[in-house]
Design a protein around this motif. Structure first.
Motif, PDB file in Angstrom:
ATOM      1  N   MET A 138       0.818  -1.209   0.000  1.00  0.00           N
ATOM      2  CA  MET A 138       0.000   0.000   0.000  1.00  0.00           C
ATOM      3  C   MET A 138       0.855   1.264   0.000  1.00  0.00           C
ATOM      4  O   MET A 138       0.569   2.218  -0.718  1.00  0.00           O
ATOM      5  CB  MET A 138      -0.933   0.004   1.205  1.00  0.00           C
ATOM      6  CG  MET A 138      -2.033  -1.025   1.130  1.00  0.00           C
ATOM      7  SD  MET A 138      -3.238  -0.796   2.438  1.00  0.00           S
ATOM      8  CE  MET A 138      -3.925   0.778   1.986  1.00  0.00           C
ATOM      9  N   LEU A 139       1.916   1.250   0.818  1.00  0.00           N
ATOM     10  CA  LEU A 139       2.754   2.447   0.922  1.00  0.00           C
ATOM     11  C   LEU A 139       3.464   2.763  -0.385  1.00  0.00           C
ATOM     12  O   LEU A 139       3.645   3.925  -0.744  1.00  0.00           O
ATOM     13  CB  LEU A 139       3.791   2.262   2.043  1.00  0.00           C
ATOM     14  CG  LEU A 139       3.250   2.287   3.480  1.00  0.00           C
ATOM     15  CD1 LEU A 139       4.345   1.929   4.471  1.00  0.00           C
ATOM     16  CD2 LEU A 139       2.677   3.662   3.816  1.00  0.00           C
ATOM     17  N   PHE A 140       3.870   1.700  -1.115  1.00  0.00           N
ATOM     18  CA  PHE A 140       4.616   1.906  -2.353  1.00  0.00           C
ATOM     19  C   PHE A 140       3.769   1.665  -3.598  1.00  0.00           C
ATOM     20  O   PHE A 140       4.295   1.607  -4.712  1.00  0.00           O
ATOM     21  CB  PHE A 140       5.858   1.006  -2.373  1.00  0.00           C
ATOM     22  CG  PHE A 140       6.850   1.348  -1.291  1.00  0.00           C
ATOM     23  CD1 PHE A 140       7.654   2.476  -1.395  1.00  0.00           C
ATOM     24  CD2 PHE A 140       6.955   0.562  -0.145  1.00  0.00           C
ATOM     25  CE1 PHE A 140       8.553   2.803  -0.392  1.00  0.00           C
ATOM     26  CE2 PHE A 140       7.851   0.884   0.858  1.00  0.00           C
ATOM     27  CZ  PHE A 140       8.653   2.009   0.738  1.00  0.00           C
ATOM     28  N   SER A 141       2.446   1.512  -3.402  1.00  0.00           N
ATOM     29  CA  SER A 141       1.471   1.394  -4.498  1.00  0.00           C
ATOM     30  C   SER A 141       1.844   0.295  -5.506  1.00  0.00           C
ATOM     31  O   SER A 141       1.871   0.513  -6.712  1.00  0.00           O
ATOM     32  CB  SER A 141       1.347   2.748  -5.222  1.00  0.00           C
ATOM     33  OG  SER A 141       0.238   2.746  -6.080  1.00  0.00           O
ATOM     34  N   LYS A 142       2.119  -0.907  -4.996  1.00  0.00           N
ATOM     35  CA  LYS A 142       2.428  -2.046  -5.851  1.00  0.00           C
ATOM     36  C   LYS A 142       1.139  -2.803  -6.168  1.00  0.00           C
ATOM     37  O   LYS A 142       0.199  -2.828  -5.381  1.00  0.00           O
ATOM     38  CB  LYS A 142       3.424  -2.987  -5.165  1.00  0.00           C
ATOM     39  CG  LYS A 142       4.775  -2.342  -4.845  1.00  0.00           C
ATOM     40  CD  LYS A 142       5.505  -1.911  -6.114  1.00  0.00           C
ATOM     41  CE  LYS A 142       6.850  -1.275  -5.809  1.00  0.00           C
ATOM     42  NZ  LYS A 142       7.535  -0.805  -7.029  1.00  0.00           N
ATOM     43  N   THR A 143       1.102  -3.457  -7.340  1.00  0.00           N
ATOM     44  CA  THR A 143      -0.114  -4.159  -7.755  1.00  0.00           C
ATOM     45  C   THR A 143      -0.297  -5.442  -6.938  1.00  0.00           C
ATOM     46  O   THR A 143       0.671  -6.176  -6.687  1.00  0.00           O
ATOM     47  CB  THR A 143      -0.067  -4.528  -9.259  1.00  0.00           C
ATOM     48  OG1 THR A 143       1.072  -5.353  -9.496  1.00  0.00           O
ATOM     49  CG2 THR A 143       0.001  -3.287 -10.112  1.00  0.00           C
ATOM     50  N   LEU A 144      -1.528  -5.695  -6.574  1.00  0.00           N
ATOM     51  CA  LEU A 144      -1.849  -6.888  -5.786  1.00  0.00           C
ATOM     52  C   LEU A 144      -1.663  -8.152  -6.611  1.00  0.00           C
ATOM     53  O   LEU A 144      -1.186  -9.169  -6.105  1.00  0.00           O
ATOM     54  CB  LEU A 144      -3.296  -6.782  -5.280  1.00  0.00           C
ATOM     55  CG  LEU A 144      -3.820  -7.977  -4.483  1.00  0.00           C
ATOM     56  CD1 LEU A 144      -3.061  -8.124  -3.167  1.00  0.00           C
ATOM     57  CD2 LEU A 144      -5.323  -7.823  -4.212  1.00  0.00           C
ATOM     58  N   ARG A 145      -2.032  -8.104  -7.883  1.00  0.00           N
ATOM     59  CA  ARG A 145      -2.022  -9.297  -8.733  1.00  0.00           C
ATOM     60  C   ARG A 145      -0.644  -9.955  -8.793  1.00  0.00           C
ATOM     61  O   ARG A 145      -0.515 -11.172  -8.648  1.00  0.00           O
ATOM     62  CB  ARG A 145      -2.480  -8.939 -10.147  1.00  0.00           C
ATOM     63  CG  ARG A 145      -2.553 -10.137 -11.087  1.00  0.00           C
ATOM     64  CD  ARG A 145      -3.129  -9.726 -12.425  1.00  0.00           C
ATOM     65  NE  ARG A 145      -2.305  -8.716 -13.062  1.00  0.00           N
ATOM     66  CZ  ARG A 145      -2.772  -7.764 -13.882  1.00  0.00           C
ATOM     67  NH1 ARG A 145      -4.070  -7.688 -14.123  1.00  0.00           N
ATOM     68  NH2 ARG A 145      -1.964  -6.891 -14.433  1.00  0.00           N
ATOM     69  N   SER A 146       0.408  -9.149  -8.974  1.00  0.00           N
ATOM     70  CA  SER A 146       1.754  -9.716  -9.088  1.00  0.00           C
ATOM     71  C   SER A 146       2.183 -10.406  -7.797  1.00  0.00           C
ATOM     72  O   SER A 146       2.818 -11.466  -7.818  1.00  0.00           O
ATOM     73  CB  SER A 146       2.758  -8.624  -9.466  1.00  0.00           C
ATOM     74  OG  SER A 146       2.729  -7.570  -8.505  1.00  0.00           O
ATOM     75  N   LEU A 147       1.809  -9.828  -6.648  1.00  0.00           N
ATOM     76  CA  LEU A 147       2.139 -10.444  -5.366  1.00  0.00           C
ATOM     77  C   LEU A 147       1.372 -11.749  -5.159  1.00  0.00           C
ATOM     78  O   LEU A 147       1.924 -12.737  -4.662  1.00  0.00           O
ATOM     79  CB  LEU A 147       1.832  -9.478  -4.219  1.00  0.00           C
ATOM     80  CG  LEU A 147       2.740  -8.249  -4.096  1.00  0.00           C
ATOM     81  CD1 LEU A 147       2.246  -7.331  -2.987  1.00  0.00           C
ATOM     82  CD2 LEU A 147       4.183  -8.659  -3.822  1.00  0.00           C
ATOM     83  N   LEU A 148       0.095 -11.751  -5.543  1.00  0.00           N
ATOM     84  CA  LEU A 148      -0.712 -12.972  -5.410  1.00  0.00           C
ATOM     85  C   LEU A 148      -0.130 -14.097  -6.257  1.00  0.00           C
ATOM     86  O   LEU A 148      -0.027 -15.244  -5.806  1.00  0.00           O
ATOM     87  CB  LEU A 148      -2.163 -12.702  -5.820  1.00  0.00           C
ATOM     88  CG  LEU A 148      -2.987 -11.814  -4.883  1.00  0.00           C
ATOM     89  CD1 LEU A 148      -4.340 -11.496  -5.498  1.00  0.00           C
ATOM     90  CD2 LEU A 148      -3.168 -12.469  -3.514  1.00  0.00           C
TER      91      LEU A 148
END
Length: 510
Positions: A138-148
């Motif tokens: 959230m702090l660095f505005s990374k995409t959720l999809r890539s982490l999932l």
């Protein structure tokens, strides 16, 4: 006072609407194809009364206390300039809230292969670690999809090397961790973090915390399966109580009540202490807002005590006995459609589902309705219970259901709006709450015992299945939403281009 009475009436109506269909289905089955003893029926009915009152108190308490506390703490943590302190506080919060989660206690008591403390601590560390990752996203505005995609790839690689006794338990632990205690707090924490950011994607990123926190327990228990080798993995079935009269019925519930009074007190205490420290150091709330939160904490405590007493003492024996009776029929295939119908309605009684639906409606300003969310969740859980009953009857490994299910869910994330992917993966954890752990899991255990299956390998995994299918159904809802939105925009553009060929005077005349 009148305001609270009105809110209580609303919550009571919601609880009755949610629980009544499940009670009706069980009563219909008990008077037709699956007769149950009067003692089990009395336990179920009295448990249902406690469950309804508990839901009423809990949902109001979550609104008054858990959600605002989570938002305020999330905002203050996010405002801190020290990343190390932010991560430490996130880990501590995740660890504390997980140990507080009643669903995890319920699952740990039913898992024969691992001591309760070992399982709970492993899961709590997993949640704490992944809450840190969720906040960094959230702090660095990374995409959720890539982490999932990354973390579920790790999950399924590890799953190939873990014995079957740990496989179903690992995926179940990911579902039960995000229950009535965890969801309101973690979701509110995300809203608080998002409030600090001012970019257009902040609201979308406020969802997804629950989904990432659900991965932590799965990985933790899979690692536990590689390192921990239990001496015994056998399952001992629970005894069905015999209740002769109303006095014995009350004594049976009264005997169970102190356990949950103490358990929920221990569960809520770390959260209350954490809030108290924050209140003295940073928040410094006074007057009516602080009084509202204190009242909400009391309601949350009373609600969870009554709810868990009702479902554990009343619903668990009924689920186990009912599953065994239906599976013992000559036409045991009927277990599949009956399970699907129960699954469709039982998710409506999950306390955390109300929190999620209200949060979604609030964040999206009603663009995604709670009604549509509820329908998608019900359909998803219905399918998942049908698949779980197929596993009980056939003994097929959970791996062959979970792997394609998550592959489909991750593939859909490329074709739907980001917010639907985040909501869908959050919903998976929310749908698999105490009603699943204390009614559907014993239902599957009773059925599995009746057909002579391996309870640890074939019955466990119900919670995991319930956590999986909403990922697909809610993203399908997102695809429909995207299509309708695109279609509406196309019609508006066509209408505008049609009006362009008319002169202004002609349009006015028309």
């Amino acid at each position: 006072m009148e305001l609270y009475q009105t809110r209580f009436a609303e919550k009571l109506k919601e609880a009755l609407t949610a629980v009544s269909p499940t009670i009706g289905i069980v009563l219909l089955l008990s008077f037709t194809i699956a007769p149950i003893p009067p003692s089990i029926l009395l336990l179920l009915l009295f448990g249902a009364v406690l469950l309804i009152i508990g839901m009423m108190f809990f949902t109001l308490g979550a609104e008054l206390a858990m959600t605002p506390v989570g938002e305020k703490i999330g905002t203050r943590i996010a405002n801190s300039r020290n990343l190390g302190i932010v991560l430490l506080l996130c880990f501590l919060l995740g660890f504390i809230i997980t140990i507080s989660e009643p669903d995890l206690q319920v699952l740990a008591e039913q898992v024969p292969s691992v001591p309760n403390a070992v399982l709970i601590l492993a899961v709590a560390v997993g949640v704490g670690f992944f809450l840190m990752i969720a906040m960094l996203r959230m702090l660095f505005s990374k995409t959720l999809r890539s982490l999932l995609i990354l973390f579920y790839f790790l999950v399924f690689v590890l799953a190939f090397f873990v014995q079957d006794d740990f496989l179903a338990v690992a995926f179940d632990s990911g579902g039960v961790t995000t229950g009535p205690m965890t969801v309101p707090f973690i979701m509110a924490l995300g809203v608080g973090f998002a409030a600090v950011r001012s970019d257009k994607h902040a609201e979308d990123d406020s969802f997804g915390l629950v989904s990432l926190c659900s991965i932590g327990p799965i990985l933790a228990v899979l690692l536990l399966g590689l390192l921990y080798h239990p001496e015994s993995t056998g399952y001992a079935g629970s005894e069905i109580p015999v209740i002769r009269d109303s006095v014995e019925l009350w004594r049976y519930f009264a005997a169970g009540l102190p356990k949950y009074i103490e358990e929920i007190a221990v569960s809520l205490l770390p959260i209350i202490l954490f809030f108290a420290v924050f209140q003295m150091i940073s928040l410094k709330m006074r007057g009516r807002p602080l009084k509202k939160i204190v009242i909400g904490m009391v309601y949350t405590y009373v609600g969870l005590v009554l709810f868990l007493t009702g479902v554990n003492v009343g619903f668990m024996p009924a689920g186990n006995y009912l599953g065994a009776m239906i599976a013992g029929l000559s036409y045991r295939w009927v277990l599949i459609p009956i399970g699907m119908v129960i699954g469709y309605f039982i998710v409506k009684a999950e306390p955390a589902v109300y929190v999620l639906k209200e949060q979604v409606e609030e964040i999206t300003s009603g663009a995604i309705s709670g009604e549509a969310m509820g329908l998608s969740l019900s359909l998803g859980v219905s399918v998942s219970i049908g698949l779980a009953m197929i596993r009980v009857l056939t003994g097929i490994s959970i791996f062959w259901f979970i792997l394609p299910g998550y592959l489909i869910a991750l593939a859909l994330s490329f074709f739907v709006p980001k917010i639907f992917t985040a909501i869908a993966f959050d919903s998976g954890g929310v749908a698999s709450g105490p009603m699943t752990a204390t009614f559907l899991l014993p239902f599957a255990m009773g059925a599995c015992e009746a057909v002579g299956g391996n309870i640890v390998q074939d019955a466990f995994g119900v919670v995991a299945m319930v956590a999986m299918t909403p990922l697909i159904t809610i993203q399908i809802m997102g695809a429909v939403y995207k299509y309708r939105f695109a279609h509406a925009r196309a019609e508006e553009a066509l209408e505008a281009s049609y009006l362009d060929i008319w002169a202004d005077d002609d349009i006015i005349e028309l």
